[in-house]
Write an enzyme that holds these catalytic residues in place. Structure first.
Site, short mmCIF file in Angstrom:
data_model
loop_
_atom_site.label_atom_id
_atom_site.label_comp_id
_atom_site.label_asym_id
_atom_site.label_seq_id
_atom_site.Cartn_x
_atom_site.Cartn_y
_atom_site.Cartn_z
N LEU A 1 -3.93 -5.91 15.46
CA LEU A 1 -4.48 -4.99 16.45
C LEU A 1 -5.57 -5.66 17.28
O LEU A 1 -5.61 -5.53 18.50
CB LEU A 1 -5.03 -3.74 15.76
CG LEU A 1 -5.61 -2.66 16.67
CD1 LEU A 1 -4.57 -2.17 17.67
CD2 LEU A 1 -6.14 -1.49 15.84
N PRO B 1 -3.97 -12.21 9.52
CA PRO B 1 -4.41 -12.05 10.92
C PRO B 1 -4.52 -10.57 11.26
O PRO B 1 -3.74 -9.75 10.77
CB PRO B 1 -3.31 -12.75 11.72
CG PRO B 1 -2.12 -12.78 10.81
CD PRO B 1 -2.66 -12.88 9.42
N LYS C 1 9.19 -16.67 -10.95
CA LYS C 1 8.45 -15.58 -11.56
C LYS C 1 7.32 -16.11 -12.42
O LYS C 1 7.53 -16.99 -13.26
CB LYS C 1 9.38 -14.71 -12.39
CG LYS C 1 8.67 -13.56 -13.10
CD LYS C 1 9.63 -12.77 -13.98
CE LYS C 1 8.87 -11.70 -14.76
NZ LYS C 1 9.77 -10.95 -15.67
N LYS D 1 -14.01 0.62 14.97
CA LYS D 1 -12.71 -0.06 15.07
C LYS D 1 -12.19 -0.05 16.49
O LYS D 1 -11.67 -1.06 16.99
CB LYS D 1 -11.71 0.61 14.12
CG LYS D 1 -10.39 -0.13 14.00
CD LYS D 1 -9.53 0.48 12.89
CE LYS D 1 -8.26 -0.32 12.67
NZ LYS D 1 -7.45 0.21 11.54
N ASN E 1 0.85 -1.20 0.00
CA ASN E 1 0.00 0.00 0.00
C ASN E 1 0.88 1.24 0.00
O ASN E 1 2.11 1.15 -0.11
CB ASN E 1 -0.96 -0.01 1.20
CG ASN E 1 -0.22 -0.17 2.52
OD1 ASN E 1 0.66 0.60 2.85
ND2 ASN E 1 -0.58 -1.20 3.28
#
Length: 406
Positions: free
Chosen positions: A310, A307, A291, A339, A212
């Site tokens: 937090l 998993p 690859k 959350k 990300n």
């Protein structure tokens, strides 16, 4: 003896009706023992006479770059070098723009470019000028360079409008300067702090992966501030181009599974855990050892859920104070509170990453802090370092309160 005794404060005064407050500030700084050297722009002279500041500071006032009062020095360089702190109050949109662009066409702007001292800016202007995107962009640029802003107040402005743009009161500015020189208490002395930062890398094959946009800047800033506040800090980081802050134990990891293992191994010994990492929610179910070759027009990958680190530490926690992060693009309050409750956090930091000045790669952030009762504090755009400082101050206060009650 005042903490300001003997400190040299270079005060830049720009043209605006709020210049009269700068005179009061000069008086208060001088009474506190500071050496106040005043630089006025030519516009400022239209509002308050230099003689006023000369009388209050007991020093010559500088206006013209070429009016050298002491032939043994170059005035703007001498001022820049002698300053313990440079404060621009009031700061106009024009001076903020000059500083952001690196322009030096008068005594004040050239001094600002030459100084190595901390620069503080106290804006004062019309509410619409303050909200103008160009002004906000310039402020964001300066924040990213470490310039500190003293937020303007809200109320009746000289132009007749009501809103944000009024120069902070001299007493407020003086208190902030005194706190700066006093040095902040080491609120996390003796605490063991675990910080996660950056994004994780989930391999598809030896040359491709899923990740990300996280740069790690927020987590690294938190780790650095925690050290400054006296903590023993472990930083568990996904791949990042950043250097480890001084005094931090850095543990490099790649995948979400790697990060989970590193976090759980240090859970029991940690007092404060700040989960600032942007951990990938999914990973490829199969990682190719070679690859993957292009054989067709499409490629289907099966992803499996990683998993939730937090949530796991929220379930396992005993004495630990846990802070999570919620990066959202919509319904921030709702998603952040959900959350926090689901993952048993003590605090959660929410930010809308679609908002200008917030998000992963920049040096600034716009965040909101929540606890189980809802919104605790909403911070305006500021450097990630300042966000980190305020977050850790809040956490330290709550940890100390909890320790006192136990």
């Amino acid at each position: 003896m005042s903490v300001l005794h003997g400190k040299t404060i270079v005060l830049g005064v720009c043209g605006g009706i709020a210049a009269y407050k700068a005179a009061a500030l000069t008086s208060k700084l001088t009474q506190a023992g500071a050496i106040v050297r005043v630089i006025m722009t030519k516009s400022a002279v239209e509002f308050v006479a230099p003689l006023t500041f000369q009388t209050l500071s007991r020093h010559h006032v500088f206006v013209d770059t070429f009016d050298e009062k002491d032939p043994s020095v170059v005035s703007h360089i001498n001022l820049a070098d002698s300053a313990d702190l440079v404060l621009v109050a009031p700061a106009t949109a024009n001076m903020i723009g000059k500083l952001a662009l690196g322009l030096g066409d008068d005594m004040l702007s050239t001094t600002l470019l030459a100084t190595m001292a901390p620069i503080w800016v106290a804006p004062a202007m019309n509410v619409h000028m303050y909200a103008n995107p160009a002004v906000q962009h310039n402020m964001q640029t300066l924040l990213s360079r470490g310039v500190r802003f003293i937020e303007p107040g809200e109320g009746q402005l000289a132009c007749g409008y009501v809103g944000k743009g009024r120069l902070a009161e001299p007493e407020e500015i003086l208190a902030a300067i005194e706190l700066h020189f006093k040095g902040e208490p080491r609120r996390l002395e003796g605490q063991r702090v675990l910080v996660t930062a950056g994004g994780t890398v989930e391999r598809i094959d030896p040359v491709r992966y899923i990740t990300n946009d996280s740069s790690g800047k927020m987590g690294y800033a938190i780790a650095e501030e925690a050290v400054r506040m006296g903590a023993k800090v472990t930083l568990i980081s996904g791949p990042s181009a950043l250097s480890a802050p001084e005094g931090v134990q850095l543990i490099n990891v790649q995948s979400a599974l790697d990060m989970r293992e590193a976090v759980l191994a240090r859970l029991d010994e940690s007092n404060l855990i700040v989960k600032a990492a942007a951990v990938a929610d999914y990973r490829p179910s199969v990682v190719s050892e070679q690859k993957i070759k292009k054989k067709s027009d499409s490629l289907t990958l099966e992803l499996v859920k990683n998993p939730d680190i937090l949530q796991e530490i929220g379930t396992l926690k005993k004495h630990q104070f846990i802070i999570g992060f919620a990066a959202e693009t919509e319904r921030l309050d709702e998603h952040a509170m959900d959350k926090l409750n689901r993952k048993n956090c003590d605090l959660i930091v929410g930010n809308d990453v679609s908002q200008e000045g917030a998000g992963f790669s920049g040096d600034t952030n716009v965040v909101r802090f929540y606890d189980r009762n809802g919104l605790v504090e909403a911070l305006p755009i500021q450097s990630k370092k300042d966000v980190a400082r305020r977050l850790l101050e809040l956490a330290a206060d709550r940890m100390h309160t909890a320790a006192g009650e136990s």
